[in-house]
Design an enzyme around this catalytic site. Structure first.
Site, PDB file in Angstrom:
ATOM      1  N   HIS A 139      39.337  34.855  38.505  1.00  0.00           N
ATOM      2  CA  HIS A 139      39.088  34.355  39.857  1.00  0.00           C
ATOM      3  C   HIS A 139      37.703  33.703  39.909  1.00  0.00           C
ATOM      4  O   HIS A 139      36.679  34.380  39.797  1.00  0.00           O
ATOM      5  CB  HIS A 139      39.164  35.530  40.845  1.00  0.00           C
ATOM      6  CG  HIS A 139      38.982  35.157  42.278  1.00  0.00           C
ATOM      7  ND1 HIS A 139      40.003  34.633  43.040  1.00  0.00           N
ATOM      8  CD2 HIS A 139      37.904  35.240  43.096  1.00  0.00           C
ATOM      9  CE1 HIS A 139      39.554  34.425  44.269  1.00  0.00           C
ATOM     10  NE2 HIS A 139      38.282  34.782  44.321  1.00  0.00           N
ATOM     11  N   ASP A 150      46.545  38.482  34.892  1.00  0.00           N
ATOM     12  CA  ASP A 150      45.657  37.359  34.598  1.00  0.00           C
ATOM     13  C   ASP A 150      46.047  36.170  35.460  1.00  0.00           C
ATOM     14  O   ASP A 150      46.689  35.227  35.011  1.00  0.00           O
ATOM     15  CB  ASP A 150      45.736  37.007  33.106  1.00  0.00           C
ATOM     16  CG  ASP A 150      44.763  35.904  32.730  1.00  0.00           C
ATOM     17  OD1 ASP A 150      43.757  35.720  33.449  1.00  0.00           O
ATOM     18  OD2 ASP A 150      45.006  35.204  31.717  1.00  0.00           O
ATOM     19  N   GLU A 165      38.573  39.067  38.790  1.00  0.00           N
ATOM     20  CA  GLU A 165      37.357  38.294  39.053  1.00  0.00           C
ATOM     21  C   GLU A 165      36.347  38.563  37.943  1.00  0.00           C
ATOM     22  O   GLU A 165      36.451  39.538  37.195  1.00  0.00           O
ATOM     23  CB  GLU A 165      36.757  38.660  40.409  1.00  0.00           C
ATOM     24  CG  GLU A 165      35.695  37.669  40.881  1.00  0.00           C
ATOM     25  CD  GLU A 165      35.322  37.832  42.349  1.00  0.00           C
ATOM     26  OE1 GLU A 165      34.691  36.920  42.901  1.00  0.00           O
ATOM     27  OE2 GLU A 165      35.666  38.874  42.944  1.00  0.00           O
TER      28      GLU A 165
END
Length: 718
Positions: free
Chosen positions: A530, A578, A587
């Protein structure tokens, strides 16, 4: 895990739930493989460190199998030549992964090579290497993450490649609104501040003093530890891809200085309310969408109210700076120390100015209403740097100085910093009484032993408990591994380094998903973390994250829409996907890459202590008495090596489902079929050629086969 623990170890949930709105129109969600949960696609039953193993380190693989009988493992070279074989050790049900597993130990094979494959029961592992320079690249790439995350400077293609080059972000160049003259939130202050520079905290454009403080501390600590060990040349000048290379200052310290300068800019100036305190954070007024390159962020930037926690993070990291930077830049060290003293005084005057959990629009709240641990950490750093009695008294009067809770199974973190003070006091020369130093150092080794015990009871050798898979679990594991590394420094015992290496195995593929969580390392590695710039999944013109970026890891709370949709019913260690939309599992963040960089530098060092110098051992297991539902047995371990064993733990598995009910002359724990025995105080040392014996009593409901495979301090016995 109790909610109170969970809340102190992650970004505030209300903040990140707002982030779900960022993804509308920009999120590309890859479908799961047909017939498999999203997290379980494309994996082999034989889970290894996909990068490889050090020649002198432990080498273990976990095999997912329903078989209860030991299986044969075979190690082959890239050309198919058989070079080693042996039997797996059944572990049985592994609670964290929800799998039935066995463990293959091929530590005795030390021959270097590339493309090794381990085969068990017809399944082949991913290929891996055995070589001494295994972690050299990761040492560099994990640190390069911070240059990529710099705010307020152009990221140069000559250093990172054209795909990752970008203009400076947040210098007040349109469409940016800052960070050269940032106003406060309404009611906080009536002036603006130049808070340029620093690191973007994670996948957004926020910059947080509390998270920046611990991250900076870890980066600088990595160098300070290496300097104590005499291995700091590998982190010295011109060892990293940073623009300051060649200036006579170690590159790791150059990188940390970029954040330290920002942290000191966040200090409230003299003559203003709360002078000397630190603003808690600076970030956008509202969340930006994915993708948004830093220089294209058009949101208003805001300074948020000062907090005691942020101020103490500044005091601690700046005090450490004053100590470590002095040989290279005395003027900067003086500036750091002045900022640290001022922050300490201001925090003492405002001891309960807390950042609210509700302040989560446009960035994480990072609320923290328990700051006694930050006071302890800051006092420890100031005392270690200055030796002054006022700071010593603050250390010794803190309840954290004698508390048994400074180290926990769940690791330290941005909201739990007492352990950082302990690690500093245990390793940096200071004037504490000998009894205090002994207790502090013992607390480090006791915590490390607890982590080793946790590892021994799990099928994948992770130093985190089954209920420890929360937001950023990979950093929790890495931070616990740092505690083990420091214990090894304090004692010289190789079992701690072996534990660190096995923790790295987990991050690099020996885990429930057969997934390397570090971009660019391993056959199946995270690629879609992310992030607003490294957003290839959302915009094909943008790159994936650079090599060396650590994903947050499994999070059993499923705190984002993608995780909720695709991971329902996952076992704790398998709650990861993922996908760029899974911000609660995937993240990146500076406080996750900082411990990875610390560990990468540590394991990259050339050493002959990758495992205990007691790999040569022999075990006799004798059933002394047996009855219909129980037995007693004597276990004797012989040190067949040439050096004494100082501290031991013996591991084995019961294939017949036996359960240990009592013991003598050792402390024995059991998890599933796996059993670990640890020395008593009086038989801690086994001289070369000597033996240690202990007894167990157990229950049974069927057969009583004697175990046939044992490990001593992580190494296989004959």
């Amino acid at each position: 895990m109790p909610t109170s623990v969970s809340l102190r170890r992650r970004r505030t949930l209300s903040a990140v739930l707002l982030a779900s709105s960022l993804l509308v129109g920009g999120l590309l969600t890859a479908p799961a493989a047909a017939g498999l949960p999203a997290a379980a696609a494309a994996t082999t039953a034989v889970r290894v460190n996909q990068v490889g193993y050090l020649p002198d380190g432990p080498k273990r693989a976990t095999v997912v199998t329903t078989s209860s009988q030991a299986l044969t493992w075979r190690l082959r070279t890239a050309s198919g030549t058989l070079v080693a074989s042996g039997s797996t050790v059944p572990h049985g049900a592994d609670q964290a992964s929800g799998q039935s597993v066995q463990v293959a130990d091929f530590s005795s094979h030390r021959e270097t090579g590339s493309g090794y494959v381990l085969t068990v029961d017809g399944s082949n592992s991913d290929p891996f290497d055995i070589r001494a320079d295994l972690y050299d690249g990761l040492r560099s790439d994990a640190m390069a993450f911070f240059y990529h995350q710099r705010s307020g400077i152009a990221i140069e293609s000559s250093l990172v490649g054209s795909a990752y080059a970008r203009p400076a972000g947040h210098l007040g160049v349109a469409p940016n609104k800052g960070d050269t003259s940032v106003p406060c939130q309404s009611g906080v202050c009536d002036y603006t501040r130049d808070v340029r520079g620093g690191w973007y905290d994670a996948g957004d454009h926020g910059k947080y003093v509390v998270n920046g403080g611990i991250s900076t501390w870890l980066v600088v600590s990595s160098f300070e530890r290496a300097r104590r060990a005499g291995t700091d040349a590998a982190l010295g000048d011109s060892t990293l891809r940073v623009p300051e290379r060649g200036n006579g200052v170690p590159d790791v310290l150059d990188e940390a200085r970029w954040e330290l300068d920002f942290l000191m800019r966040m200090q409230v100036p003299d003559g203003k309310p709360y002078a000397g305190m630190a603003f808690h954070k600076v970030h956008d007024a509202v969340w930006t969408g994915i993708p948004t390159r830093p220089e294209q962020d058009d949101q208003v930037r805001e300074l948020h109210r000062p907090s005691t926690a942020a101020t103490l993070n500044l005091a601690a990291s700046a005090a450490q700076c004053a100590r470590v930077y002095r040989p290279y830049d005395a003027a900067f060290a003086d500036r750091c120390l002045a900022a640290a003293r001022k922050a300490w005084t201001a925090a003492r005057a405002n001891p309960a100015l807390y950042a609210p959990d509700s302040d989560s629009t446009g960035g994480g709240a990072y609320g923290d209403t328990q700051v006694s641990d930050e006071f302890y950490w800051a006092a420890a750093e100031l005392y270690a740097t200055t030796g002054e009695s006022a700071y010593r008294d603050a250390v010794t009067s803190s309840t954290w100085h004698t508390s048994t809770g400074a180290f926990t199974r769940y690791g330290f973190g941005w909201a739990d910093t007492a352990a950082l003070g302990r690690l500093t006091l245990a390793t940096v020369p200071n004037g504490l009484p000998a009894a205090d130093l002994t207790r502090i150092r013992s607390s480090v080794t006791s915590a490390a032993d607890s982590h080793l015990s946790t590892m021994a009871g799990q099928g994948y050798g992770m130093p985190i408990p089954t209920d420890g898979y929360f937001w950023g679990s990979n950093s929790e594991l890495a931070n616990n591994a740092i505690v083990m590394a420091v214990a090894g420094e304090l004692t010289g015992a190789g079992r701690y380094r072996a534990g660190v290496l096995e923790a790295m195995d987990y991050l690099l593929g020996r885990n429930a998903l057969g997934q390397s969580y570090v971009t660019g390392y391993g056959e199946t590695s995270s690629r879609n973390q992310h992030h607003r710039f490294w957003a290839h999944q959302a915009d094909a013109s943008l790159p994936n994250p650079p090599a060396g970026s650590l994903a947050g890891g499994p999070n059993s709370a499923l705190q984002d829409p993608v995780a909720e949709e695709r991971l329902a019913g996952c076992a704790p260690a398998a709650c990861y996907v993922d996908d760029i939309g899974s911000y609660s599992t995937n993240e990146v963040a500076v406080n996750w890459n900082a411990p990875l960089a610390w560990l990468a530098a540590y394991v990259a060092e050339r050493t002959s202590t990758g495992e205990e110098p007691t790999a040569a051992c022999a075990v006799t297991y004798t059933v002394d008495n047996a009855w219909s539902d129980g037995f007693t047995a004597t276990v004797t371990v012989k040190n067949t090596g040439s050096a004494a064993v100082d501290g031991w733990q013996l591991g084995w598995s019961y294939a017949g489902g036996q359960r240990v009910t009592s013991t003598w002359n050792a402390t024995v724990t059991q998890s599933g079929t796996a059993v670990v025995a640890r020395n008593a105080d009086w038989n801690r040392v086994i001289a070369a050629g000597g033996t240690a014996s202990f007894g167990v009593q157990g229950s049974l409901s069927g057969s009583n086969p004697s175990p046939t495979a044992f490990t001593l301090n992580g190494s296989a016995c004959a």
